[in-house]
Scaffold this active site. Structure first.
Site, short mmCIF file in Angstrom:
data_model
loop_
_atom_site.label_atom_id
_atom_site.label_comp_id
_atom_site.label_asym_id
_atom_site.label_seq_id
_atom_site.Cartn_x
_atom_site.Cartn_y
_atom_site.Cartn_z
N TYR A 136 1.48 -1.93 -0.32
CA TYR A 136 -0.12 0.51 -0.14
C TYR A 136 0.88 1.55 -0.12
CZ TYR A 136 -4.27 -2.32 1.28
OH TYR A 136 -5.49 -2.75 0.22
N LYS A 186 2.75 -15.29 2.91
CA LYS A 186 3.00 -16.12 1.35
C LYS A 186 4.42 -16.47 1.69
CE LYS A 186 1.57 -17.86 -2.18
NZ LYS A 186 0.78 -18.83 -2.79
N ASP A 218 -3.35 -17.84 0.44
CA ASP A 218 -4.42 -18.76 0.05
C ASP A 218 -5.07 -19.60 0.68
OD1 ASP A 218 -1.95 -20.57 0.40
OD2 ASP A 218 -1.73 -20.79 -2.09
N ASP A 242 -6.89 -7.10 4.57
CA ASP A 242 -8.07 -6.28 3.52
C ASP A 242 -8.83 -7.52 2.57
OD1 ASP A 242 -9.48 -4.22 2.32
OD2 ASP A 242 -8.23 -4.08 0.36
N ASP A 246 -12.93 -8.96 4.18
CA ASP A 246 -14.06 -9.58 3.44
C ASP A 246 -14.60 -10.61 3.64
OD1 ASP A 246 -13.80 -6.05 2.98
OD2 ASP A 246 -14.96 -7.04 0.47
C1 IPM Z 1 -10.67 -0.53 3.90
C2 IPM Z 1 -10.85 -0.31 2.05
C3 IPM Z 1 -9.75 0.31 1.96
C4 IPM Z 1 -8.64 -0.09 1.94
C5 IPM Z 1 -9.23 1.42 1.42
C6 IPM Z 1 -10.78 2.13 0.22
C7 IPM Z 1 -8.17 2.56 0.60
O1 IPM Z 1 -10.55 -1.11 1.37
O2 IPM Z 1 -10.35 0.12 4.56
O3 IPM Z 1 -10.57 -1.95 3.59
O4 IPM Z 1 -8.14 -1.14 1.23
O5 IPM Z 1 -7.68 -0.40 2.86
MN MN Z 2 -11.49 -3.27 1.45
#
Ligand code: IPM
Ligand code: MN
Ligand code: NAD
Length: 348
Positions: A136, A186, A218, A242, A246
């Site tokens: 990042y 990884k 993975d 990240d 999700d």
């Molecule tokens: C998160 C988001 C952010 C990240 C983006 C919007 C920069 O996806 O907070 O999970 O990748 O950290």
């Molecule tokens: Mn995110």
């Protein structure tokens, strides 16, 4: 104590309103609120996604409650002007390196999970995501190769101090939970991950009471849907964290349910749902405000010393869910305001 409110873009303002109603209902007299512009909204009003006055408010505040940023209208802007730079800039400027993303199934939601209920009901995990380094924040750019091809690049790196500090956060979190820590990397391919693993093992000497394991990312993605109940605390880098968080959200039932805390070394924090600005549903009343409301609870607990108020919010969310408060993301039909009303009613 001062709380900065940054609603942001898309559904950010819609869910922030509901969190604010819940906070107001708690009548916490020693809290003051100040609003600031972030993201595309700030770019449109001030020409920058993180204007100086917003950064100043963030620095003055005792805690920050953040909605979401992201606006497709802005995707063509130079990268440093895009909405996402607001959240990335705040994380970096305030050294919010430790991102806690808890994922726990509310019993009422086991049937809403993308997994079988008996698999989903065992989920009670915490992802500790490093937030200040990795690919990042490495050197990045576009260049042309010797053959005249366009090439994009982003450098992935971690130094040992960065790994050590997030490792300490994660081991401490594991001590406060069930004493199990799984470090996800990884290391079979990446030098960045080899260093990560070496340093996590070094730090583990300070925490003999924590059971440490390692898993490739993975496999971790696969294990999260196969048997998520095996995880207590997961510690991982910025990019892997990240993605895995999700994924964990759908194991729990909806991305609209997961809250997060991003903390510095002194416990100052920014609190936000893990989801984004959801432009596809913005302005339609379809956003689930629970992740935002639960983020406010985390803020009260971790940065403002109000554990009792945090408990009340979390209990109210659970009660509202048990009474059937569900938006479209959870297979229900309530709109954002009605879900907020249900939480408020449960709080009363
Ligand atoms: C998160 C988001 C952010 C990240 C983006 C919007 C920069 O996806 O907070 O999970 O990748 O950290
Ligand atoms: Mn995110
Ligand atoms: P997203 O998380 O915004 O949305 C993904 C999907 O989940 C969409 O279908 C959306 O409708 C749904 N969703 C998200 N939150 C929901 C909620 N509370 N209730 C019901 N449904 C919800 O991710 P995306 O679509 O990939 O990204 C949209 C924008 O948000 C992009 O500009 C991205 O950069 C940004 N983003 C910002 C943050 C942040 O501010 N921390 C986090 C992730 C993405």
């Amino acid at each position: 104590m001062l709380v900065a409110l940054f609603a942001g873009d898309g559904i950010g303002p819609e869910i922030m309103v509901e969190a604010r109603r819940v906070l107001d209902a708690l009548e916490l007299d020693d809290l003051r609120y100040e609003e600031g512009l972030v993201g595309g909204a700030a770019y449109k009003a001030k020409g920058h996604p993180l204007p100086p006055e917003t950064l100043d408010l963030a620095q003055r505040a005792d805690a920050i409650l953040f909605g979401a940023v992201g606006d497709f209208d802005c995707d063509g802007l130079e990268r440093h002007l895009r909405p996402e730079q607001a959240i990335l800039g705040l994380r970096k400027a305030l050294t919010l390196f430790s991102n806690l993303r808890p994922a726990k199934v509310f019993p009422e939601l086991a049937d809403a999970s993308a997994l079988k209920p008996e698999v989903a009901s065992a989920i009670d995990l915490l992802i500790v995501r490093e937030l200040n380094g990795d690919v990042y924040f490495g050197e990045k750019g576009m260049r042309t190769t010797a053959d005249g091809l366009r090439e994009g690049y982003d450098v992935m790196s971690y130094n040992e101090a960065e790994v050590r500090r997030i490792a300490h956060s994660a081991f401490k979190a594991a001590q406060a939970r069930r004493g199990k820590l799984c470090s996800v990397d990884k290391a079979n391919v990446l030098e960045t991950s080899q260093l990560w693993r070496d340093v996590v093992i070094e730090v583990s000497a300070d925490y003999p009471d924590v059971e440490l394991s390692h898993m490739y990312v993975d496999n971790a993605a696969m294990q999260l849907v196969r048997n998520p109940g095996q995880f207590d605390v997961i510690v991982t880098g910025n990019l892997f964290g990240d993605i895995l968080s999700d994924q964990a959200s759908m194991c729990v039932g909806s991305i609209g349910m997961l809250a997060s805390a991003s903390l510095d070394a002194n416990g100052k924090g920014l609190y936000e749902p893990i989801h984004g600005s959801a432009p596809d549903i913005a302005g339609q009343g379809k956003a689930n405000p629970m992740a935002m409301i639960l983020s406010a609870a985390m803020m009260l607990r971790f940065s403002l010393g109000k554990a009792e108020a945090a408990d009340r919010i979390e209990a109210a969310v659970a009660k509202a869910l048990s009474q059937g408060a569900r938006g479209a993301d959870l297979g229900g039909s309530m709109i954002t305001r009605e879900i907020g009303d249900a939480v408020l009613a449960a709080l009363a």
